[in-house]
Design a protein around this motif. Structure first.
Motif: not given
Length: 141
Positions: A57, A112-114
């Motif tokens: 992240d 989560k973006s990752n």
């Protein structure tokens, strides 16, 4: 906590994070097949959670360790597992606890973006007994 060596989940991700944590909780298994476990009793559960992914992240974390503690320890510590909604229709066995912990973590990881994945959850109920839960491939993000 005593250092434990656990089975590893096979994967091709660049990063792997493992978090050990513990909580104390009571439960009972209301089935004739459960023997003494039909009666309310408690354990200090020790968990090992494996999360993996290829992307970090913005902070440089796969996931912040404290999030895992908040998700699991805060929820289950000093509680009766049978009283939790996720066990309303099933017995809180160690196997199903491991699966439920995985579901709770994976649900958050998907936001989560990752997009890391929880590859395995190990729940040790006693010094001599533990369960390993690994999701099917199709259950990962």
């Amino acid at each position: 906590m005593m250092q434990q060596f656990y089975p590893t989940a096979t994967h091709n991700f660049q990063f792997e994070l493992n978090k050990d944590l513990h909580f104390s909780a009571a439960h009972f298994i209301p089935s004739e097949d459960a023997g003494k476990c039909r009666m309310m009793h408690g354990h200090t559960y020790h968990l090992n959670i494996t999360i993996a992914g290829n992307e970090l992240d913005a902070t440089g974390f796969l996931i912040d360790f404290k999030l895992l503690k908040e998700l699991i320890h805060k929820k289950y510590d000093h509680s009766v597992l049978n009283d939790h909604a996720e066990f309303a229709t099933k017995f809180p066995t160690t196997e199903l606890l491991a699966q439920q912990v995985w579901q709770s973590i994976q649900h958050v990881l998907k936001t989560k973006s990752n997009r890391p994945d929880c590859l395995q959850v190990i729940v040790r109920e006693t010094p001599t007994s533990y369960v390993v839960y690994r999701p099917r491939k199709e259950d990962l993000s």
